[in-house]
Design a protein around this motif. Structure first.
Motif, PDB file in Angstrom:
ATOM      1  N   LYS A  17       0.835  -1.202   0.000  1.00 36.61           N
ATOM      2  CA  LYS A  17       0.000   0.000   0.000  1.00 36.61           C
ATOM      3  C   LYS A  17       0.869   1.250   0.000  1.00 36.61           C
ATOM      4  O   LYS A  17       1.838   1.345   0.738  1.00 36.61           O
ATOM      5  CB  LYS A  17      -0.878   0.005   1.256  1.00 36.61           C
ATOM      6  N   PRO A  18       0.508   2.209  -0.850  1.00 34.80           N
ATOM      7  CA  PRO A  18       1.125   3.529  -0.727  1.00 34.80           C
ATOM      8  C   PRO A  18       0.293   4.365   0.229  1.00 34.80           C
ATOM      9  O   PRO A  18      -0.919   4.182   0.329  1.00 34.80           O
ATOM     10  CB  PRO A  18       1.029   4.083  -2.151  1.00 34.80           C
ATOM     11  N   LEU A  19       0.920   5.269   0.915  1.00 31.90           N
ATOM     12  CA  LEU A  19       0.210   6.121   1.855  1.00 31.90           C
ATOM     13  C   LEU A  19       0.781   7.511   1.770  1.00 31.90           C
ATOM     14  O   LEU A  19       2.010   7.678   1.832  1.00 31.90           O
ATOM     15  CB  LEU A  19       0.469   5.639   3.287  1.00 31.90           C
ATOM     16  N   GLN A  20      -0.081   8.487   1.592  1.00 31.36           N
ATOM     17  CA  GLN A  20       0.445   9.830   1.748  1.00 31.36           C
ATOM     18  C   GLN A  20      -0.271  10.502   2.887  1.00 31.36           C
ATOM     19  O   GLN A  20      -1.485  10.436   3.020  1.00 31.36           O
ATOM     20  CB  GLN A  20       0.429  10.627   0.476  1.00 31.36           C
ATOM     21  N   ILE A  21       0.527  11.107   3.708  1.00 31.46           N
ATOM     22  CA  ILE A  21       0.034  11.569   4.988  1.00 31.46           C
ATOM     23  C   ILE A  21       0.293  13.066   5.113  1.00 31.46           C
ATOM     24  O   ILE A  21       1.423  13.523   4.946  1.00 31.46           O
ATOM     25  CB  ILE A  21       0.753  10.814   6.132  1.00 31.46           C
ATOM     26  N   GLY A  22      -0.769  13.812   5.373  1.00 27.11           N
ATOM     27  CA  GLY A  22      -0.621  15.216   5.727  1.00 27.11           C
ATOM     28  C   GLY A  22      -0.976  15.335   7.196  1.00 27.11           C
ATOM     29  O   GLY A  22      -1.930  14.703   7.658  1.00 27.11           O
ATOM     30  N   LEU A  23      -0.200  16.075   7.940  1.00 23.41           N
ATOM     31  CA  LEU A  23      -0.424  16.093   9.378  1.00 23.41           C
ATOM     32  C   LEU A  23      -0.462  17.498   9.936  1.00 23.41           C
ATOM     33  O   LEU A  23       0.323  18.356   9.539  1.00 23.41           O
ATOM     34  CB  LEU A  23       0.697  15.336  10.082  1.00 23.41           C
ATOM     35  N   ALA A  24      -1.361  17.717  10.855  1.00 25.13           N
ATOM     36  CA  ALA A  24      -1.451  18.995  11.551  1.00 25.13           C
ATOM     37  C   ALA A  24      -0.553  18.962  12.797  1.00 25.13           C
ATOM     38  O   ALA A  24       0.134  17.982  13.048  1.00 25.13           O
ATOM     39  CB  ALA A  24      -2.899  19.248  11.943  1.00 25.13           C
ATOM     40  N   ALA A  25      -0.599  20.044  13.542  1.00 30.62           N
ATOM     41  CA  ALA A  25       0.207  20.147  14.760  1.00 30.62           C
ATOM     42  C   ALA A  25      -0.355  19.254  15.867  1.00 30.62           C
ATOM     43  O   ALA A  25      -1.516  18.834  15.819  1.00 30.62           O
ATOM     44  CB  ALA A  25       0.241  21.597  15.222  1.00 30.62           C
ATOM     45  N   ASP A  26       0.494  18.972  16.831  1.00 29.79           N
ATOM     46  CA  ASP A  26       0.101  18.255  18.050  1.00 29.79           C
ATOM     47  C   ASP A  26      -0.561  16.910  17.791  1.00 29.79           C
ATOM     48  O   ASP A  26      -1.594  16.591  18.369  1.00 29.79           O
ATOM     49  CB  ASP A  26      -0.864  19.121  18.883  1.00 29.79           C
ATOM     50  N   LYS A  27       0.015  16.155  16.888  1.00 29.57           N
ATOM     51  CA  LYS A  27      -0.562  14.849  16.585  1.00 29.57           C
ATOM     52  C   LYS A  27       0.324  13.729  17.117  1.00 29.57           C
ATOM     53  O   LYS A  27       1.535  13.890  17.298  1.00 29.57           O
ATOM     54  CB  LYS A  27      -0.711  14.680  15.064  1.00 29.57           C
ATOM     55  N   ASP A  28      -0.315  12.628  17.339  1.00 30.79           N
ATOM     56  CA  ASP A  28       0.378  11.393  17.706  1.00 30.79           C
ATOM     57  C   ASP A  28      -0.417  10.281  17.032  1.00 30.79           C
ATOM     58  O   ASP A  28      -1.436   9.848  17.554  1.00 30.79           O
ATOM     59  CB  ASP A  28       0.399  11.249  19.236  1.00 30.79           C
ATOM     60  N   CYS A  29       0.009   9.885  15.849  1.00 32.94           N
ATOM     61  CA  CYS A  29      -0.780   8.956  15.042  1.00 32.94           C
ATOM     62  C   CYS A  29       0.045   7.710  14.741  1.00 32.94           C
ATOM     63  O   CYS A  29       1.238   7.821  14.453  1.00 32.94           O
ATOM     64  CB  CYS A  29      -1.177   9.581  13.714  1.00 32.94           C
ATOM     65  N   THR A  30      -0.592   6.578  14.775  1.00 38.65           N
ATOM     66  CA  THR A  30       0.121   5.327  14.510  1.00 38.65           C
ATOM     67  C   THR A  30      -0.566   4.542  13.403  1.00 38.65           C
ATOM     68  O   THR A  30      -1.784   4.323  13.449  1.00 38.65           O
ATOM     69  CB  THR A  30       0.182   4.466  15.788  1.00 38.65           C
ATOM     70  N   TRP A  31       0.232   4.175  12.413  1.00 37.79           N
ATOM     71  CA  TRP A  31      -0.251   3.275  11.376  1.00 37.79           C
ATOM     72  C   TRP A  31       0.361   1.904  11.641  1.00 37.79           C
ATOM     73  O   TRP A  31       1.594   1.778  11.686  1.00 37.79           O
ATOM     74  CB  TRP A  31       0.154   3.781   9.983  1.00 37.79           C
ATOM     75  N   ASN A  32      -0.491   0.940  11.859  1.00 36.08           N
ATOM     76  CA  ASN A  32      -0.012  -0.416  12.131  1.00 36.08           C
ATOM     77  C   ASN A  32      -0.147  -1.259  10.877  1.00 36.08           C
ATOM     78  O   ASN A  32      -1.254  -1.446  10.371  1.00 36.08           O
ATOM     79  CB  ASN A  32      -0.842  -1.062  13.246  1.00 36.08           C
ATOM     80  N   ILE A  33       0.964  -1.759  10.401  1.00 31.20           N
ATOM     81  CA  ILE A  33       0.933  -2.638   9.237  1.00 31.20           C
ATOM     82  C   ILE A  33       0.962  -4.065   9.781  1.00 31.20           C
ATOM     83  O   ILE A  33       1.927  -4.455  10.445  1.00 31.20           O
ATOM     84  CB  ILE A  33       2.144  -2.364   8.325  1.00 31.20           C
ATOM     85  N   GLU A  34      -0.097  -4.802   9.524  1.00 36.02           N
ATOM     86  CA  GLU A  34      -0.176  -6.154  10.081  1.00 36.02           C
ATOM     87  C   GLU A  34       0.079  -7.169   8.986  1.00 36.02           C
ATOM     88  O   GLU A  34      -0.641  -7.231   7.992  1.00 36.02           O
ATOM     89  CB  GLU A  34      -1.547  -6.372  10.723  1.00 36.02           C
ATOM     90  N   ARG A  35       1.131  -7.941   9.162  1.00 38.66           N
ATOM     91  CA  ARG A  35       1.491  -8.962   8.178  1.00 38.66           C
ATOM     92  C   ARG A  35       1.812 -10.256   8.898  1.00 38.66           C
ATOM     93  O   ARG A  35       2.243 -10.239  10.058  1.00 38.66           O
ATOM     94  CB  ARG A  35       2.714  -8.518   7.355  1.00 38.66           C
TER      95      ARG A  35
END
Ligand SMILES: *[C@@H]1O[C@H](CO)[C@@H](O)[C@H](O)[C@H]1NC(C)=O
Ligand SMILES: *[C@@H]1O[C@H](CO)[C@@H](O)[C@H](O)[C@H]1NC(C)=O
Ligand SMILES: *[C@@H]1O[C@H](CO)[C@@H](O)[C@H](O)[C@H]1NC(C)=O
Length: 613
Positions: A64-82
C-alpha cells in the motif's frame, strides 16, 4: 498563527490525454498559497492517491502507498499487520516535517511487532528511508505544536521471507562497468528494490553517467526512484534522486557509490542504464595498492594538456601498455613489467614508472613525462607513493592519504618565508631549510623526522646517501630545529648533492605522534638499527617537494671546490666518487608517517589492510 488556524492539504489530481498534471498546494504558516504545478508528458496510467485523512490506521493489505498530511500536536500510529512468515519493507520517499521542530518533539518512529525501534526519522532526516523487518511494523508520527506543512509519502510491500520479489543489485569492483535495472531495456518489474555498491580503487572518484532513465514520472519521485548515495552505503549523503524520463551525469567525492532502485506496484517503464568509471581524485593521476597489484588511473585532461595519448605510455618494461583507455588505467603487477622490488628496514616496496615512449628521430617539444609509482607493504598496511615529473621537475606534491604531510623549503632558519619558486635555484654550500607540516587541524600531534636519504635517481633504485636514519644524523651538515605542534624542521647543506650529481632527490620519513604520549617514537630520538621502534599503530603517508637546482653563476666554481672537498666527503658515501658536472637537484621528500594516536579515532586514519591471498 493561533489555535484557530485551519490547516489544509489539497491534493488535486487530474489527467489529460497526453499530459499528466500534478497540483500540490501548500498552506504555509503565513497563510499564503503556493501552487506547485507541473505538466509532464506521460504515458502513465494515473495513480490516484487520496491523502490520508485519518490519524493512524490498521493496514492489512500486502502492499500500500500512503500519503500523509499532518497537523500540529498529533500522535498517530499506522499499524501494518502482516503474517510472521512474511517480510515487510517500508520505503519513505518524502519526509516533510516541520523543519524547525526538535526531533524529541516531532519525529516518525518505526517499530517492529515486538516494539523494537527500527528507526526514528527526525525533521532533518533525509527524504528517503527504508525499513525492513519480519512480520508487520508500525509507524508512529509525532508532531509538535507549531503550524507547518507536513507531508509524508511512504509505500510498503511484503513478501514471503527469503524470497525477494525481484532479485537485483549487487557489489561491483573495478575501474569501469555498466549497471542497469532488471530486464533493461525491457520494462522493470514491480516491487523491485535493488541496491548496487560500486567500489573503485582508492584515491579515485566515480563518474556515473546514466544514458537512459525512464521510470515513473513524478515531480517528487515518490513512486519509483533511483537514489544515488555519495559513499559506500545508503547512509552516505544523497547525491541525487532520479525519476522520470531523463539522463544524468554524476560524480562522487570518493571511490564508492551506492545506488538504490525502488519501484512500486504499477507503471513500469524501461528503467535505467548507467556507465561508471573511475577517475583520479587529483587532476593528474591516482595510485591504489592492493595485495596483488598497483592500479594507476590517469586523468585524461592531464595527458591531453601535455600532448600525449594513452597508447604512447608504457611501464618500465615498454611491452606493458595501459590496461584500459577509458579510463586511462595501468594495472601494474608486482612481479613483472619492470617493477623493482626493494626491501628496506621493515618494508618491501615495489616501484614502476609510467613514461612515454617517444618516437625516434622526431623532434618534439613535448615535455618528458614520468609518473613514478611505489607501493610499500609493511605488515598489514600499504602505502601509496606517487609523483610525476615533467622534464625531471617534480610537478606535484601528493599525499594519497588522510594525513597530509607537506614538505616545503624555507629561505632561512626563521622559517617565515616559504620558497615558492620551482625549480629552487641554490648556491653551492647553501643551507637548505625544510619544514614538514601536518595539514590536519589537530593540535595534539607532533611531527618527527625519522629518516631522510638522497639519491640521484628519482625512483630511489640507485644507491642512496643517508642524511638521517631512524632519528640518528648521518650527515654532519644535518641539523634539526625544535619542532612544534604539527611540524618538524631541519636543514642540511646543499653542496654535497649538487656538486656530485645532476639531479639529487631526497626522501624523508616522518613520524607523527600524540603530543601527550611521552613514550612515543617522537620522544625517543636516535634509535639503534636493530630495535623495532614502532608498534602496530604505525601509519604512513608521503609528500613531495622540489626541485632544487644549482644557480647558474655558481656552476663554474664547482670544479674548484671538488678537489678540496673530495677527501672529506668520500667517507660518507660512494655516491661522491662519481661525476662532477652539475646541473640541478630536485628534492623529493617522501615521508613516512607513523602514528601513536590510539586515543583519538585510531581506525579512521589507518591504512586499509592488504587482502591476504
Ligand atoms: C504464511 O502463513 C500463513 C498463515 O499465517 C499461511 O496461510 C501461508 O501459507 C504461509 N505462507 C508460506 C509461504 O509459508
Ligand atoms: C519522538 O517524539 C516523541 C513525542 O514528542 C518523544 O516522546 C520521543 O522521545 C521522540 N523520539 C526521539 C528519538 O526523540
Ligand atoms: C595482519 O593481519 C592478520 C589477520 O588480519 C593478523 O593476524 C596479523 O597479526 C596482522 N599482522 C600485523 C603485523 O599487524
Amino acid at each position: 498563527m493561533g489555535k484557530g488556524y485551519q490547516h489544509t492539504h489539497i491534493y488535486i489530481y487530474f489527467s489529460l490525454p497526453i499530459f499528466k498534471a500534478y497540483t500540490f498546494s501548500i498552506m504555509p504558516p503565513l497563510g499564503w498559497l503556493t501552487i506547485f504545478f507541473v505538466l509532464v508528458p506521460s504515458l502513465a496510467q494515473e495513480k490516484v492517491l487520496p491523502i490520508e485523512e485519518q490519524c493512524g490506521a490498521v493496514l492489512t493489505d500486502p502492499f500500500k502507498p500512503l500519503q500523509i498530511g499532518l497537523a500540529a500536536d498529533k500522535d498517530c500510529t499506522w499499524n501494518i499487520e502482516r503474517p510472521a512468515n512474511e517480510t515487510t519493507r517500508l520505503v519513505f520517499s518524502v519526509l516533510n516535517l516541520n523543519p524547525n521542530a526538535d526531533c524529541s518533539q516531532e519525529n516518525v518512529t518505526v517499530t517492529d511487532e515486538n516494539l523494537q525501534v527500527l528507526g526514528v526519522l527526525c525533521p532533518n532526516s533525509p527524504n528517503i528511508s527504508v525499513f525492513e523487518t519480519v512480520g508487520g511494523l508500525s509507524v508512529r508520527v509525532f508532531t509538535d505544536s507549531s503550524t507547518s506543512d507536513r507531508y509524508l509519502y511512504m509505500f510498503y510491500n511484503s513478501f514471503p521471507t527469503g524470497s525477494e520479489p525481484v532479485s537485483c543489485g549487487g557489489d561491483m569492483r573495478g575501474i569501469s562497468g555498466t549497471i542497469s535495472s532488471p530486464n533493461y531495456p525491457g520494462r522493470h518489474p514491480d516491487f523491485a528494490f535493488c541496491v548496487w555498491h560500486l567500489d573503485a580503487p582508492k584515491n579515485t572518484k566515480i563518474q556515473l553517467s546514466f544514458s537512459e532513465i525512464f521510470i515513473e514520472i513524478d515531480p517528487l519521485c515518490r513512486f519509483d526512484f533511483i537514489a544515488v548515495y555519495d559513499g559506500p552505503s545508503t547512509s552516505a549523503p544523497l547525491l541525487d534522486l532520479l525519476c522520470g524520463r531523463t539522463t544524468a551525469e554524476l560524480e562522487t567525492s570518493s571511490n564508492s557509490v551506492t545506488l538504490m532502485l525502488s519501484t512500486d506496484y504499477a507503471n513500469s517503464y524501461f528503467g535505467f542504464s548507467a556507465n561508471y568509471k573511475a577517475l583520479p581524485k587529483s587532476n593528474t593521476s591516482s595510485l591504489s595498492c592492493s595485495g596483488n597489484e598497483m592500479t594507476v588511473i590517469i586523468n585524461p585532461s592531464y595527458l591531453e594538456n601535455l600532448g600525449y595519448t594513452a597508447d604512447e605510455l608504457t611501464l618500465t618494461d615498454a611491452s606493458c601498455g595501459p590496461s584500459s583507455s577509458n579510463p586511462i588505467a595501468f594495472v601494474v603487477p608486482y612481479q613483472a613489467c619492470g617493477t623493482v622490488r626493494k626491501v628496506e628496514d621493515h618494508t618491501i616496496s615495489y616501484t614502476n614508472t609510467i613514461s612515454a615512449s617517444l618516437a625516434k628521430g622526431l623532434i618534439t617539444r613535448r615535455k618528458q613525462i614520468q609518473i613514478i609509482v611505489t607501493c610499500e607493504l609493511d605488515g598489514n598496511t600499504t602505502l601509496e607513493i606517487m609523483y610525476t615529473t615533467e622534464d625531471d621537475i617534480i610537478q606535484e606534491q601528493r599525499d594519497t592519504d588522510r594525513f597530509d604531510v607537506g614538505l616545503s623549503f624555507f629561505t632561512s632558519e626563521t622559517f617565515v618565508t616559504p620558497v615558492v619558486q620551482s625549480p629552487y635555484y641554490v648556491d653551492l654550500n647553501q643551507t637548505l631549510f625544510l619544514q614538514a607540516t601536518l595539514h590536519l587541524p589537530d593540535s595534539q600531534l607532533t611531527v618527527f623526522t625519522d629518516s631522510c636519504f638522497a639519491s640521484s635517481d628519482p625512483k630511489f633504485q640507485a644507491s642512496t646517501y643517508d642524511l638521517i636514519r631512524q632519528g640518528c644524523a648521518k650527515d654532519n651538515t644535518y641539523h634539526t630545529f625544535p619542532s612544534g605542534i604539527g611540524f618538524a624542521r631541519f636543514s642540511f647543506n646543499a653542496f654535497k648533492f649538487l656538486r656530485t650529481h645532476n639531479s639529487v632527490y631526497l626522501k624523508c620519513r616522518v613520524v607523527i605522534c600524540d603530543s601527550d604520549d611521552e613514550a612515543s617514537r617522537c620522544n625517543q630520538g636516535c634509535i639503534s638499527r636493530h630495535r623495532r621502534d614502532l608498534g602496530s599503530s604505525k601509519w604512513k603517508s608521503n609528500a613531495v617537494v622540489g626541485p632544487i637546482r644549482l644557480s647558474h653563476h655558481t656552476q663554474g666554481e664547482i670544479s674548484e671546490s671538488i678537489s678540496e672537498k673530495d677527501g672529506s666527503i668520500a667517507g660518507h658515501s660512494s655516491l661522491y666518487l662519481f661525476g662532477v658536472l652539475v646541473l640541478a637537484a630536485n628534492v623529493l621528500l617522501l615521508s613516512l608517517v607513523a602514528l601513536r594516536y590510539s586515543r583519538k579515532q585510531p581506525a579512521a586514519y589507518r591504512y586499509h589492510p592488504v587482502p591476504t591471498q
